[in-house]
Design a protein around this motif. Sequence first.
Motif, PDB file in Angstrom:
ATOM      1  N   MET A 136       0.774  -0.997  -0.231  1.00 17.35           N
ATOM      2  CA  MET A 136      -0.017   0.170   0.300  1.00 17.35           C
ATOM      3  C   MET A 136       0.291   1.073  -0.130  1.00 17.35           C
ATOM      4  O   MET A 136      -0.285   2.372  -0.451  1.00 17.35           O
ATOM      5  CB  MET A 136      -0.877  -0.367   1.365  1.00 17.35           C
ATOM      6  CG  MET A 136      -2.105  -1.024   1.257  1.00 17.35           C
ATOM      7  SD  MET A 136      -2.982  -0.631  -0.462  1.00 17.35           S
ATOM      8  CE  MET A 136      -4.120   0.638   0.251  1.00 17.35           C
ATOM      9  N   GLN A 137       2.237   1.116   0.166  1.00 17.12           N
ATOM     10  CA  GLN A 137       2.424   2.120   1.087  1.00 17.12           C
ATOM     11  C   GLN A 137       3.468   2.773  -0.789  1.00 17.12           C
ATOM     12  O   GLN A 137       3.789   3.626  -1.567  1.00 17.12           O
ATOM     13  CB  GLN A 137       4.015   1.922   0.675  1.00 17.12           C
ATOM     14  CG  GLN A 137       4.024   1.775   2.620  1.00 17.12           C
ATOM     15  CD  GLN A 137       5.084   1.473   3.511  1.00 17.12           C
ATOM     16  OE1 GLN A 137       6.638   0.609   3.128  1.00 17.12           O
ATOM     17  NE2 GLN A 137       5.302   1.819   5.132  1.00 17.12           N
ATOM     18  N   PHE A 138       3.849   1.513  -2.158  1.00 17.10           N
ATOM     19  CA  PHE A 138       3.815   2.218  -3.310  1.00 17.10           C
ATOM     20  C   PHE A 138       3.315   2.355  -4.311  1.00 17.10           C
ATOM     21  O   PHE A 138       2.563   2.458  -5.089  1.00 17.10           O
ATOM     22  CB  PHE A 138       4.620   0.548  -4.042  1.00 17.10           C
ATOM     23  CG  PHE A 138       5.768   0.554  -3.090  1.00 17.10           C
ATOM     24  CD1 PHE A 138       6.903   1.471  -3.244  1.00 17.10           C
ATOM     25  CD2 PHE A 138       5.758  -0.706  -2.022  1.00 17.10           C
ATOM     26  CE1 PHE A 138       8.104   0.840  -2.481  1.00 17.10           C
ATOM     27  CE2 PHE A 138       6.498  -0.858  -1.939  1.00 17.10           C
ATOM     28  CZ  PHE A 138       8.002   0.769  -1.772  1.00 17.10           C
ATOM     29  N   PRO A 156       0.594   5.126  -4.649  1.00 19.32           N
ATOM     30  CA  PRO A 156       0.808   6.328  -4.897  1.00 19.32           C
ATOM     31  C   PRO A 156       1.671   6.614  -6.442  1.00 19.32           C
ATOM     32  O   PRO A 156       1.861   7.442  -7.168  1.00 19.32           O
ATOM     33  CB  PRO A 156       1.294   7.360  -3.664  1.00 19.32           C
ATOM     34  CG  PRO A 156       0.358   6.682  -2.643  1.00 19.32           C
ATOM     35  CD  PRO A 156       0.832   5.247  -3.244  1.00 19.32           C
ATOM     36  N   LEU A 157       2.769   5.361  -6.073  1.00 19.18           N
ATOM     37  CA  LEU A 157       3.746   5.490  -6.567  1.00 19.18           C
ATOM     38  C   LEU A 157       3.321   4.673  -8.297  1.00 19.18           C
ATOM     39  O   LEU A 157       3.866   5.308  -9.369  1.00 19.18           O
ATOM     40  CB  LEU A 157       5.153   4.917  -6.476  1.00 19.18           C
ATOM     41  CG  LEU A 157       6.426   5.442  -7.323  1.00 19.18           C
ATOM     42  CD1 LEU A 157       6.560   6.581  -7.511  1.00 19.18           C
ATOM     43  CD2 LEU A 157       7.411   4.500  -6.452  1.00 19.18           C
ATOM     44  N   VAL A 158       2.625   3.964  -8.274  1.00 16.03           N
ATOM     45  CA  VAL A 158       2.589   3.148  -9.000  1.00 16.03           C
ATOM     46  C   VAL A 158       1.151   3.710  -9.658  1.00 16.03           C
ATOM     47  O   VAL A 158       1.033   3.727 -11.283  1.00 16.03           O
ATOM     48  CB  VAL A 158       1.631   1.149  -8.817  1.00 16.03           C
ATOM     49  CG1 VAL A 158       0.357   0.302  -9.807  1.00 16.03           C
ATOM     50  CG2 VAL A 158       2.500   0.829  -7.976  1.00 16.03           C
ATOM     51  N   LEU A 159       0.311   4.839  -9.421  1.00 14.30           N
ATOM     52  CA  LEU A 159      -1.008   5.362 -10.008  1.00 14.30           C
ATOM     53  C   LEU A 159       0.047   6.780 -10.697  1.00 14.30           C
ATOM     54  O   LEU A 159      -0.851   6.756 -11.566  1.00 14.30           O
ATOM     55  CB  LEU A 159      -1.888   6.073  -8.846  1.00 14.30           C
ATOM     56  CG  LEU A 159      -2.555   5.019  -8.076  1.00 14.30           C
ATOM     57  CD1 LEU A 159      -3.303   5.918  -6.815  1.00 14.30           C
ATOM     58  CD2 LEU A 159      -3.071   4.201  -9.116  1.00 14.30           C
ATOM     59  N   ILE A 160       0.460   6.737  -9.739  1.00 15.20           N
ATOM     60  CA  ILE A 160       2.005   8.014 -10.752  1.00 15.20           C
ATOM     61  C   ILE A 160       2.658   7.082 -12.430  1.00 15.20           C
ATOM     62  O   ILE A 160       2.221   8.236 -13.207  1.00 15.20           O
ATOM     63  CB  ILE A 160       2.812   8.426  -9.993  1.00 15.20           C
ATOM     64  CG1 ILE A 160       1.818   9.438  -8.352  1.00 15.20           C
ATOM     65  CG2 ILE A 160       3.897   9.974 -11.399  1.00 15.20           C
ATOM     66  CD1 ILE A 160       3.017   9.746  -8.163  1.00 15.20           C
TER      67      ILE A 160
END
Length: 141
Positions: A54-56, A58-62
């Motif tokens: 879950m910490q990653f 936002p990075l995946v969404l970007i």
Amino acid sequence: MANVWIIAQAGNDQAPTRITSEPVTGGEESTVVVPDPNGGPPATGADRPAASWMQFMPLVLIFVVMYLFLMRGPRKQQQKHKQMVQSLNKNDRVRTIGGIFGTVVEVRGDEVVLKIDESNNTKIRVSTSAIGKNLSQEGKD
């Protein structure tokens, strides 16, 4: 790890007699021990929980948004332009990206012959990538 500098705060019973800025020497690797503020046993770096996926998020969404805007959009425009160029026929009215209006006389591979002046029978050859819009198709859509 030849030079390891340790800066730490110790409790009253563990207070050093003096603090130095000399590197710690020794053949073995050291482990950083962090005391628990609740009074439990000290936690080492190995005891920390693993990073959650879950910490990653936002990075995946970007990266997904970047793909949609930077890769997919221009690719769709290129495909649309390619289809428009392939559908060019004789007597189609076109506008080039330079703003020249003409009528298609002939399509040869990657170049198009345009008649730009009816009275003088002026013709020019342009690349297919220079065709900006098919004006004959505009009325049909």
